[in-house]
Scaffold this motif. Structure first.
Motif, PDB file in Angstrom:
ATOM      1  N   ASN A 166       2.675  -5.696   3.321  1.00  0.00           N
ATOM      2  CA  ASN A 166       2.618  -4.232   3.274  1.00  0.00           C
ATOM      3  C   ASN A 166       1.645  -3.786   4.353  1.00  0.00           C
ATOM      4  OD1 ASN A 166       4.388  -3.842   1.182  1.00  0.00           O
ATOM      5  ND2 ASN A 166       2.811  -3.762  -0.392  1.00  0.00           N
ATOM      6  N   PRO A 168       0.958  -0.174   5.949  1.00  0.00           N
ATOM      7  CA  PRO A 168       1.286   1.249   6.084  1.00  0.00           C
ATOM      8  C   PRO A 168       1.174   1.754   7.518  1.00  0.00           C
ATOM      9  CG  PRO A 168      -0.221   0.897   4.234  1.00  0.00           C
ATOM     10  CD  PRO A 168      -0.084  -0.408   4.943  1.00  0.00           C
ATOM     11  N   TRP A 172       5.429  -0.796   7.494  1.00  0.00           N
ATOM     12  CA  TRP A 172       6.054  -1.958   6.861  1.00  0.00           C
ATOM     13  C   TRP A 172       5.865  -1.910   5.351  1.00  0.00           C
ATOM     14  CZ3 TRP A 172       5.063  -7.277   9.637  1.00  0.00           C
ATOM     15  CH2 TRP A 172       5.473  -7.180  10.983  1.00  0.00           C
ATOM     16  N   GLU A 173       6.938  -2.129   4.612  1.00  0.00           N
ATOM     17  CA  GLU A 173       6.828  -2.247   3.165  1.00  0.00           C
ATOM     18  C   GLU A 173       7.519  -3.539   2.734  1.00  0.00           C
ATOM     19  OE1 GLU A 173       7.591   0.913  -0.255  1.00  0.00           O
ATOM     20  OE2 GLU A 173       6.907   1.841   1.611  1.00  0.00           O
ATOM     21  N   SER A 174       6.739  -4.455   2.193  1.00  0.00           N
ATOM     22  CA  SER A 174       7.262  -5.723   1.675  1.00  0.00           C
ATOM     23  C   SER A 174       8.167  -6.432   2.688  1.00  0.00           C
ATOM     24  CB  SER A 174       8.020  -5.459   0.368  1.00  0.00           C
ATOM     25  OG  SER A 174       7.752  -6.489  -0.547  1.00  0.00           O
TER      26      SER A 174
ATOM     27  N   LYS B 361      -1.080   1.371  -2.751  1.00  0.00           N
ATOM     28  CA  LYS B 361       0.121   0.832  -2.102  1.00  0.00           C
ATOM     29  C   LYS B 361      -0.169  -0.462  -1.358  1.00  0.00           C
ATOM     30  CE  LYS B 361       2.446   5.229  -1.392  1.00  0.00           C
ATOM     31  NZ  LYS B 361       2.631   6.260  -0.385  1.00  0.00           N
TER      32      LYS B 361
END
Lengths: 399, 399
Positions: A166, A168, A172-174, B361
């Protein structure tokens, strides 16, 4: 996060442990004689001699002076780490560049390459492909000079959980970065190690920079985001879920604006490099690149009001966050790294004043505040260094 | 900070190490047979039998079931820690009370005494004399029930540097507390151990309370001041100068008022118990005592506006500080201790919401937030526990 290298699990024998022990003492005390190695390891001279011979065969150490027939060094001559051919590759994805460097076992930089590009919001697979291309090019160039890359460390500006990232500030998320990079770089004995860039930056400072000799320190990586690497007694502190050191999301203004992380008034909203440049009136397309920074430094010297205001706000934010960190962690030293290293003369006075006052009457000692000697290179150097650390821990894997 | 006990330095022999090893395994797995002890320690059954016999002579362990002629237990019968006569004394100086408790080796509280008194601004020597008197009275009462106090742990609300204590909330500046208390309590085998109350509170929770089973946690001690004990993998984290965990002086309002520590907008100015009571309109002379707290809780239940406003500000302050601590340290669990334990139902929602958002997050996991089971007793229990830890580490000192 480590992706297991593609080799069968070996039995951890006494001989392998002795080999690692001898290599570690060579690294610690080089150049060092076999007699001294026997003394510090507690092994017999015969065992030391055979382990040194094996390390010479693996080309991890060399013996000074003329070699005897049969290719081995004289027993009385001191042993040192070899300057190759074994080498570690470090890679880094930053919001504003891709970087690579190759270190030999002595820690010397043998190759280094940075490619400026805007990776914020760019498709993750595209960025990782570009990184893979850079890596392959660097490995090929290293091979031309006789260097053999045995493993790769990768620094990423995010939190890594089981190989998924992750980040931010990259959007990028996962992203399964570890698997994707490993796919592009198969066949290395020590595989691919993916870690947070502030953690690797802290290790880079510990091994090659301003952290050498400091027992417990807080390394700040000031880029688009701000991460911290916490080193306690020479070891990286990672926290319960591997996400310790997220100092960029410490609250410095409870009445502040909302951050990408979901929080309010986070440090990086005032002290991240993009935030500083924006507040200084420098267009976002300049980005947190070296040219943007150079322009900021020029304006600061010229006494430009917007630039001075931006750096003052950044200094105050860092001061608030660091008073908290010092009260919680009580470090020896604070190292300002990443692009903050270049801004240290402007940021340090506010931090020093706040640390002296906030909780100052309570403390036994006050941390020293230093600029990183490696600046933007800490993370990529630390990334390459993790490969050398893996070699030191288990040299027999190269046999 | 440890004041060396008044006994000559002994040679650390194999036999002494084996004795400690066997005792530690009894403590870990009790009741446990000699056969099992041999298995887990790797010692021979003969060695285990002789070490258990010695531990029985030192009256640190007992064997269940009928004893044989000669006074020793049956070889097949399980071994347990003895519930005395060896005992550890814990003492605590709080702004609003003095406390003492006596633990036997099983961790059972055998005696406990709290004396309400206002120690804020009271002459340090006078306070320490009162503590000495309380200690002597408790030791005498313990002796009447057959308990032999072999060492003393002392919890103080300040930072201890080489036995000297800075405790702004008591008005103490560089008070040589360790030497003064040792003078009043001479002749104990394990001497006097002086430590910060939040550190000892964290250890009390680790050994006897909410921290059991949590690998890495942050224990908050909410009294007049607010301290934190940071436990990493079951060990206390002390920082480079011994003053880690001063969370009360994390900045939660950069535009706030000046604190006794010299800083601005510190957490304890809004969330320390005295601050909460004052903001709730409860006279300062009620103090952070249990009656003052009971009145605050009554008013909160009644929906009193000032009380609700005060607790809301405290919750927001804690939320800001803890988002920072979570981002930096990434703990498994946050334990609200001291008087904050009683306020936990009112404080927890704001903390949970902030921790979920701030940096949420980015993280692999979110810490659980729990109230301390021991509340105000954590520190004094931890203080007594340090004596038992010293006994476990070196039982042969009792021979």
């Amino acid at each position: 996060m480590t992706v297991p290298p593609s080799r069968p699990t070996r039995i951890d024998t006494m001989r392998e442990r002795n080999l690692a022990l001898v290599l570690r003492e060579v690294a610690r005390g080089q150049p060092v004689t076999r007699a001294r190695l026997a003394e510090v390891t507690g092994l017999t001279k015969t065992t030391v001699a055979s382990q040194v011979a094996l390390l010479e065969e693996l080309r991890l150490v060399t013996t000074a002076g003329p070699v005897r027939e049969g290719g081995r060094g004289r027993p009385g001559a001191p042993v040192s780490l070899a300057a190759g051919p074994v080498a570690g590759l470090g890679l880094e994805i930053n919001g504003h560049y891709l970087a690579a460097c190759v270190l030999d076992p002595t820690g010397e930089v043998r190759l280094s390459q940075t490619v400026a590009c805007d990776n914020r919001g760019r498709d993750a697979r595209e960025t990782l492909e570009a990184l893979g291309t850079l890596a392959q090019w660097v490995i090929a160039r290293a091979a031309e000079t006789g260097l053999d890359v045995v493993g790769t460390g990768v620094a990423l500006p995010g939190v890594i959980t089981e190989g998924n990232v992750n980040a931010p500030n990259l959007g990028w998320e996962s992203v399964p970065a570890a698997a994707l990079i490993s796919g592009a770089l198969h066949g290395q004995v020590f595989g691919v190690i993916v870690d947070n860039e502030a953690n690797l930056g802290a290790l880079g400072e510990l091994w090659y920079g301003a952290g050498q000799g400091a027992g417990s320190y807080l390394y700040l990586s000031g880029e688009t985001g701000i991460g911290a690497g916490i080193v306690v007694d020479g070891e990286l502190f990672r926290g319960a879920h591997g996400s310790a050191g997220e100092i960029g999301h410490v609250v410095v203004d409870p009445r502040g604006t909302t951050c990408r992380c979901g929080g309010t008034g986070c440090l990086e909203l005032v002290a991240g490099i993009d935030a500083v440049l924006l507040a200084a009136g420098l267009a976002d397309d300049v980005g947190a690149s070296e040219p943007g920074l150079a322009e900021l430094l020029r304006r600061l010297d010229d006494g430009d009001r917007a630039a001075r205001g931006a750096i003052e706000a950044a200094g105050q934010g860092l001061a608030t966050a660091l008073v908290g960190a010092v009260n919680l962690l009580d470090p020896d030293t604070i190292v300002l790294g990443g692009l903050h290293a270049h801004l240290a003369p402007w940021l340090t006075p506010a931090i020093e004043a706040a640390v002296a006052h906030g909780g100052g009457k309570l403390r036994g000692g006050r941390p020293a505040i230093r600029a990183s000697a490696l600046a933007a290179e800490s993370a990529v150097r630390g990334a390459a260094g993790t490969v050398l650390a893996a070699v030191l821990a288990d040299p027999s894997a190269l046999a």
